[in-house]
Structure formats: C-alpha cells, structure tokens
Design an enzyme around this catalytic site. Structure first.
Site, PDB file in Angstrom:
ATOM      1  N   ARG A 176       0.826  -1.210   0.000  1.00  0.00           N
ATOM      2  CA  ARG A 176       0.000   0.000   0.000  1.00  0.00           C
ATOM      3  C   ARG A 176       0.862   1.262   0.000  1.00  0.00           C
ATOM      4  O   ARG A 176       0.432   2.329  -0.409  1.00  0.00           O
ATOM      5  CB  ARG A 176      -0.981   0.009   1.193  1.00  0.00           C
ATOM      6  CG  ARG A 176      -1.912   1.194   1.163  1.00  0.00           C
ATOM      7  CD  ARG A 176      -3.167   1.122   2.036  1.00  0.00           C
ATOM      8  NE  ARG A 176      -3.123   0.220   3.141  1.00  0.00           N
ATOM      9  CZ  ARG A 176      -2.477   0.444   4.296  1.00  0.00           C
ATOM     10  NH1 ARG A 176      -1.825   1.576   4.464  1.00  0.00           N
ATOM     11  NH2 ARG A 176      -2.491  -0.445   5.250  1.00  0.00           N
ATOM     12  N   TYR A 219     -15.334  19.058 -13.523  1.00  0.00           N
ATOM     13  CA  TYR A 219     -15.851  17.688 -13.628  1.00  0.00           C
ATOM     14  C   TYR A 219     -16.883  17.490 -12.516  1.00  0.00           C
ATOM     15  O   TYR A 219     -16.630  17.831 -11.361  1.00  0.00           O
ATOM     16  CB  TYR A 219     -14.672  16.709 -13.489  1.00  0.00           C
ATOM     17  CG  TYR A 219     -15.087  15.268 -13.484  1.00  0.00           C
ATOM     18  CD1 TYR A 219     -15.673  14.700 -14.607  1.00  0.00           C
ATOM     19  CD2 TYR A 219     -14.895  14.468 -12.363  1.00  0.00           C
ATOM     20  CE1 TYR A 219     -16.055  13.367 -14.604  1.00  0.00           C
ATOM     21  CE2 TYR A 219     -15.274  13.146 -12.353  1.00  0.00           C
ATOM     22  CZ  TYR A 219     -15.856  12.598 -13.475  1.00  0.00           C
ATOM     23  OH  TYR A 219     -16.241  11.286 -13.468  1.00  0.00           O
ATOM     24  N   LYS A 252      -8.500   8.175 -18.793  1.00  0.00           N
ATOM     25  CA  LYS A 252      -8.871   8.778 -20.064  1.00  0.00           C
ATOM     26  C   LYS A 252      -7.723   8.654 -21.069  1.00  0.00           C
ATOM     27  O   LYS A 252      -7.376   7.567 -21.469  1.00  0.00           O
ATOM     28  CB  LYS A 252      -9.305  10.230 -19.823  1.00  0.00           C
ATOM     29  CG  LYS A 252     -10.288  10.398 -18.647  1.00  0.00           C
ATOM     30  CD  LYS A 252     -11.657   9.798 -18.915  1.00  0.00           C
ATOM     31  CE  LYS A 252     -12.548   9.734 -17.686  1.00  0.00           C
ATOM     32  NZ  LYS A 252     -12.725  10.982 -16.951  1.00  0.00           N
ATOM     33  N   ASP A 279      -6.362  20.174 -12.964  1.00  0.00           N
ATOM     34  CA  ASP A 279      -6.806  18.888 -13.509  1.00  0.00           C
ATOM     35  C   ASP A 279      -6.453  18.916 -15.004  1.00  0.00           C
ATOM     36  O   ASP A 279      -7.093  19.606 -15.787  1.00  0.00           O
ATOM     37  CB  ASP A 279      -8.311  18.715 -13.286  1.00  0.00           C
ATOM     38  CG  ASP A 279      -8.832  17.368 -13.780  1.00  0.00           C
ATOM     39  OD1 ASP A 279      -8.203  16.783 -14.691  1.00  0.00           O
ATOM     40  OD2 ASP A 279      -9.878  16.910 -13.284  1.00  0.00           O
TER      41      ASP A 279
HETATM   42  C1  PLP Z   1     -13.085  11.346 -15.659  1.00  0.00           C
HETATM   43  C2  PLP Z   1     -12.544  12.580 -15.067  1.00  0.00           C
HETATM   44  C3  PLP Z   1     -12.186  12.618 -13.714  1.00  0.00           C
HETATM   45  C4  PLP Z   1     -12.397  11.442 -12.766  1.00  0.00           C
HETATM   46  O1  PLP Z   1     -11.534  10.396 -13.046  1.00  0.00           O
HETATM   47  P1  PLP Z   1     -11.881   8.839 -12.720  1.00  0.00           P
HETATM   48  O2  PLP Z   1     -10.691   8.133 -13.237  1.00  0.00           O
HETATM   49  O3  PLP Z   1     -13.142   8.542 -13.481  1.00  0.00           O
HETATM   50  O4  PLP Z   1     -12.078   8.722 -11.263  1.00  0.00           O
HETATM   51  C5  PLP Z   1     -11.638  13.793 -13.229  1.00  0.00           C
HETATM   52  N1  PLP Z   1     -11.457  14.873 -14.020  1.00  0.00           N
HETATM   53  C6  PLP Z   1     -11.810  14.876 -15.318  1.00  0.00           C
HETATM   54  C7  PLP Z   1     -11.577  16.099 -16.134  1.00  0.00           C
HETATM   55  C8  PLP Z   1     -12.355  13.736 -15.885  1.00  0.00           C
HETATM   56  O5  PLP Z   1     -12.709  13.745 -17.181  1.00  0.00           O
END
Ligand code: PLP
Length: 399
Positions: A61, A114, A219, A194
């Site tokens: 972990r 998001y 993504k 982000d």
């Molecule tokens: C999908 C997404 C997230 C969240 O990520 P997960 O891997 O689904 O937890 C955060 N920020 C943006 C811009 C996203 O498109």
C-alpha cells in the site's frame, strides 16, 4: 530505479519532447539479456526487518516496483523532477489534492469542473467546513477576485486553493493558466490543475508554476477504456510527501495490472492524441455547417470563445467536441439512438469514439445546456465517423 532514461532535469542528458518520453520513460536499465518492459510484481508485502529506511519497500500500500515506471514516466512528461504518484482512480487523485486545503479553508473552483469534483467539494463543504466558490474559469479577473476574497463577506480572506480545469468538462472553457497561477500565488493560494483533457502533450501546468497536477489516467493516458486509474504530480517534495501520506492512510491505491496497462497505453499517447485531434478538427468544422446543428463547441473553430487562448496556450485543440443538435434534449437523445459506429457511453479519451448527453445525469451542472452532447473523438477513420454522425443528423433534419 531505472537507468539510462532520457532526463529533462538539471543533469547532462539532452531534453527530449514529451512525445518521445511517452515511449522511452520508465524502461528498465539496458542490461544485456534483461527485458525492455518492466515486470508486473504480485506481492502485497516484502521481506523486511527493523525500521524500513527511506524508500525501502515493506508493504504494497506504501509503494510497489510495478507503480514506479509509470510514476517515473508521468513525472517526466509533466516536467517534474519528482515521480508522479499513481492512485486508484482520478477521483482518488482529486481527493488527495483537495486534502491539501486546511480545515475551514476556502476553495475556488470552475463552475463547470468535472461533476464528481464538484460533488466531492460539496460533500467536504458539508462535512469539514470547506468553503467552495464556483467561478467562470475563463474570466481571469473574476477568478482572481474570488481567490483574493474581494467579495463582500470574505473580507480579504484569501482562498487556500485555486482549482483549475482547462479546457473544462464538458463546456471546453479555456483558462489563462499563466495569469491565474501568477495571480493566485501572489495572493498566497495553492494552484491545482486537472490536466486530464489537455494531457501533458497539450499543456504542462508545472512549467507555468502550478503546484499540483491531477489526472484521470482512465482517459487519454491509458487510452483504451480498460482501466480506472488516477495520478498526482508535483515538483514540491513537501507536497509530494503529504500526498503520498494521504494515499497510504486513505488506501486509494491502484492494482499492479492496471498500472502496467496504463504504461502500455501511454506508449502510444502522442499517436492517439495527434490522430484524434485531427479527427476532431475535421468533424467540428463539418458539424458547424450542418443544418440540424445549433451550436458546436471546439477550440479549433475561429469563432469559439476558447479559440484565441487555446491557440496561444495549448499544443493542440483537443478531441472533445460539444454539440447541440436541433430539437432540444429529445433531438440530442435521437442522435445518440441513431448512431451505429459512435459508442453511446460516458467517459472519454479512449481509442473509440463515444458520445453522451451530459444532462442525462441529474448531478450535471444546470448551467450545462440540456441538449449538449459531449463527443469524445477517437482514432477511427474520420470519414466513417462523419458518415455515421451525418446520417444521424440528417434523420433529425427530416423529423
Ligand atoms: C473522468 C474525469 C475525472 C475522474 O476520473 P476517474 O478516473 O473517473 O475517477 C476527473 N477529471 C476529469 C476532467 C475527468 O474527465
């Protein structure tokens, strides 16, 4: 860790582009007879006696050798001297970054962040007293006024953190990142970005002075819609230590296979992004000329509100398109029903093209138009993608 890796730091090896690093970073040392890819190690614990030394592995972990090549690669891609930290999902990475706001502190974030980021901030607001202020992230003056606490009621109470998404999900607003970082730092706020939509190929926030970058690795970085994974990156050793501590005590850790798949996906990042961005530009232009389309949002379009900034600040316009077909939410749903090649699904950044009407989620911001389709453009042949979309829109025009 690895040797002979292309570096970008202060040592004497030449700086190579992020597109190259995506291929070369995080490889094992070049020892004759050794593999060229890192191994997946399945072990929850390590042989260990006494107090573990700094960096010594003793329990999975805290850190594993299967995470490290990916963390090394993403750190280099974001031009950090420190490796990234991988977490179990993008939301786990976001929760880790938000934990840097002290109890009762103020957080300034985009009104079109998001939706789950906004939901988490609201939850923290109720449970821990985090005070959240939503802003139009494209309006630099308004964002910085909110950070400084200029508005009546704040009395100059400076925000602890400015949260930036650019381009935003799903409205594709583009922030003036260098101006926001400079202004927020002058006021004394941390800046978190982000960077999921832009990827490190499109924008490297640490180069503009941002404190922390977060990714939904799910993504573009992993890129094949087969893993859920997140990461944080910082060039600040103290912040990294706090984020590492958060990951350990909250247990938001990734499985070894997921991280290995993400590194495997990362190898083709530049190819995938190049192709999907090209496809998105072609489609955005054609969509804008279709009679059954009310509005197209893509920063490549000269009339798009984000066009000038995206041209100045981003490498590439991205492969997310906002599309409002005629006929309201019903028309948008009809397009989703009619397509055969495009996949009706949430998420984005995979090799396959997908679309969804965002407001089908009751949690999506009410300022997102009810009829907005978010298109994630993949790497298929653009003529096939267009033929499928056009047929769906032609059907709408005839209704
Ligand atoms: C999908 C997404 C997230 C969240 O990520 P997960 O891997 O689904 O937890 C955060 N920020 C943006 C811009 C996203 O498109």
């Amino acid at each position: 860790m690895t040797d002979h890796r292309p570096r970008t730091g202060p040592d004497d090896t030449p700086e190579v582009s992020p597109a190259t690093l995506a291929v070369t970073a995080g490889r094992p040392a070049r020892t004759p007879g050794d593999p060229v890819n890192p191994a997946v190690v399945l072990s929850s614990t390590y042989v260990s006696t006494g107090t573990p030394g700094p960096g010594e592995k003793f329990y999975a972990r805290n850190g594993t050798e299967t995470w490290e090549p990916f963390e090394e690669a993403l750190g280099l891609l974001e031009r950090s001297p420190l490796p990234a930290l991988v977490l179990g999902s993008g939301m786990a990475a976001i929760a880790a970054a938000l934990s840097l706001v002290p109890a009762g502190g103020r957080l300034v974030m985009p009104r079109h962040a998001y939706q789950m980021t906004a939901a988490l901030a609201a939850d923290l607001g109720e449970r821990t007293g985090l005070r959240v202020e939503a802003v139009d992230i494209a309006d630099t003056d308004a964002v910085l006024a909110a950070v400084r606490g200029d508005a009546a009621g704040h009395g100059g109470d400076v925000a602890a953190m400015l949260w930036v998404e650019s381009p935003t999900n799903p409205m594709l607003e583009v922030a003036d990142l260098p101006a926001l970082v400079a202004g927020a730092h002058a006021a004394g706020a941390l800046v978190v970005v982000d960077n999921t939509f832009a990827t490190p190929l499109g924008q490297r926030p640490l180069e503009h002075g941002a404190d922390v970058v977060v990714h939904s690795v799910t993504k573009y970085l992993a890129g094949h819609s087969d893993v859920v994974l997140g990461a944080v990156v910082t060039a600040d050793a103290a912040l990294r230590g706090r984020l590492h501590g958060y990951r350990t005590v909250h247990g938001a850790v990734a499985g070894p296979w997921e991280v290995w798949l993400a590194l495997r996906g990362l190898r083709t990042l530049a190819l995938r992004v190049e192709r999907s961005q090209h496809n998105a530009r072609v489609l955005a232009e054609r969509l804008a000329a279709h009679p059954a389309v009310l509005e197209v949002r893509h920063p490549s379009l000269p009339g798009d509100p984000g066009h000038e900034r995206a041209t100045r600040l981003l490498d590439g316009y991205g492969s997310i398109i906002g599309l409002r077909p005629s006929g309201g939410a019903e028309g948008a749903d009809a397009v989703v029903e009619a397509v055969r090649l495009w996949l009706p699904a949430t998420s984005l950044g995979g090799v396959e093209s997908s679309l969804e009407r965002r407001r089908r989620f009751p949690t999506e911001s009410p300022t997102v138009p009810d009829d907005l389709l978010r298109l994630s453009v993949g790497v298929e042949d653009v003529e096939d993608l267009w033929a499928d979309l056009r047929a769906a829109l032609d059907g709408l025009a005839q209704r």
